[in-house]
Design a protein around this motif. Sequence first.
Motif, mmCIF file in Angstrom:
data_model
loop_
_atom_site.group_PDB
_atom_site.id
_atom_site.type_symbol
_atom_site.label_atom_id
_atom_site.label_comp_id
_atom_site.label_asym_id
_atom_site.label_seq_id
_atom_site.Cartn_x
_atom_site.Cartn_y
_atom_site.Cartn_z
ATOM 1 N N GLN A 18 0.816 -1.212 0.000
ATOM 2 C CA GLN A 18 0.000 0.000 0.000
ATOM 3 C C GLN A 18 0.856 1.272 0.000
ATOM 4 N N LEU A 22 1.046 4.330 -2.977
ATOM 5 C CA LEU A 22 0.978 5.779 -2.741
ATOM 6 C C LEU A 22 2.199 6.487 -3.315
ATOM 7 N N ARG A 82 -11.126 6.909 -0.633
ATOM 8 C CA ARG A 82 -10.994 5.837 -1.612
ATOM 9 C C ARG A 82 -11.833 6.133 -2.862
ATOM 10 N N VAL A 189 -3.512 0.013 -3.756
ATOM 11 C CA VAL A 189 -4.104 0.875 -2.726
ATOM 12 C C VAL A 189 -5.594 0.619 -2.514
ATOM 13 N N ILE A 192 -6.670 -0.136 1.111
ATOM 14 C CA ILE A 192 -6.065 0.660 2.179
ATOM 15 C C ILE A 192 -7.152 1.192 3.101
#
Length: 547
Positions: A18, A22, A82, A189, A192
């Motif tokens: 994750q 990013l 998200r 991601v 996450i």
Amino acid sequence: MVNQPTLRQPTFLDTWGQPLGLCLILFMLSYTIGVVQPIMPPLVQEFNSSVGYIQSALVLMSLVTASFTPTAENLSQRLGRRAVLAIALGFFALGLVVIILSADIGLFTLGLAGCIGVAGAVLMSTPVALMDAFPDAGIQRYGLVALAIAGVLGALVGSITGGVMAFDFSWRWAFAFELGLIPIIWWLVRSIAVPAPAHTLPADWLGGLLSVAGFGFTLVGLSLASELGWWQLRGEPQGLVGLLAPFGISVAPVLIATGLICLGLLVFWERGRLRQGQPSLLRLGVFNRRIYTLGLAIGTLHTMTTVGVQFNLFQFIPAVMGLNPVQTSIAVMPSTIAQLVVLLLLVKRRPQFPPRYLLQSGLVVKAVGIAMLWATIAPPVTALELLPALVVMGAGTGLFATYITSLTFADTHKDQKAEARGVYRPFQNLGASLGRGILGTMLVSVASLKIVDGILAELGQSVDAEVRHSAVRSLQLAIQTLRRSDRRDLFAQLPDAIQPALSDILQGAAVQAMQSTLLVILALCLLCLGLSFLLPKTVKTLEAPIE
């Protein structure tokens, strides 16, 4: 005896997948900006455009991102990070498709400044906010540093990739590469943990649009003024900017006036919101923090000098040293490597001296490196001879970048950090665009003037001012758009009497132009040093750098 199930050890992707996703977001954003620099010549040729138009697209992209960052942060908190991140990645992909399929500079600008600029408002701030929310302190500590490194590496890879794609393949492939990154980023991601949506203040859409229009029209007008004229029309304008051509008037002053009108309307609109007790862009957010605004200005000005030097080296080295774009990228790379090394060495160490003193030391070191470069570039010069000056400049830049973020954020609240970082980075991109536009144009303009004057002096001829100015403008356009081989063919058409001295004239003009721009860059660096005395001497918390 019952066998106990064996617990699976977490893999690298389980722990760092994750954060890696990013980091790839910021890598992709920096890559997009870094790749434009080396592909400018084929872009200008294919679109029958100019460097000024492409610089304007970069300026607009940065302004759109900076102006919509507070609104994007508001939407992320209201709808959930998200969901907004997924939409932003979709907009980014759409922008890449528009760029790849663009047939003219208008569509290219729509993809870069419109789609990618809006998406960047989310993609700039979200990685920092999500990285800072990880429960693992180790991931927080090293993840924020990795974000800064990802930004530097993205620009570096973009400059090298752009050099390869521009002349060996097609510039469009340089952007197609990013389309493959987007599904990888989302896969990393997608799971996450994100904070639950919260109640936020309503977005000021009209204020955001007026700020984009005001700053956008003004800066684009300033970017095009040197090419199209401050009042009387010069050159051959394209598309909508040629609407006033029949009247002999440049569109630049009209754009600047329109931008100033939009800024006036922005002030009028925001004051009305304040009287009604509604949130206002003039009073809310990080721009209400004096130290933040000052640090933002210093950082933007510093980025302008850094990118200005790099951009001009990309013009100077092929002309004087005869290197191709990939070799030029490698020759300039020591500055970036030195910057990364200093960042990694200092970023998580508690400084023994006040951060402001260390930042000022970085500016002094960088100024010394610029002076060394000024003294080194006289021909014959090699990449090895440039190395010490580039390393010193890179070390100074790394020292500055390590502490400017902490000093800039000294008076911001914790709940403003995501917005503050989201605004800071696009302003650095704006500084980079201005560095290429202003300092790059200065280099080419001075070199063109010196070449024309040198040729006339060698031939023992004199011409009136209008003919001389026309020759300088034509040569400036040729330098910005033609390949090195095409420029050699152009100079080969000059009279035989000038050919023996032509090489010395060209190299002398390039050196004088580069030294002139380096003196301006040195003055800007010293201006940053003077302004830095207004920053606080110490800070309570050291922030991860933003690059």
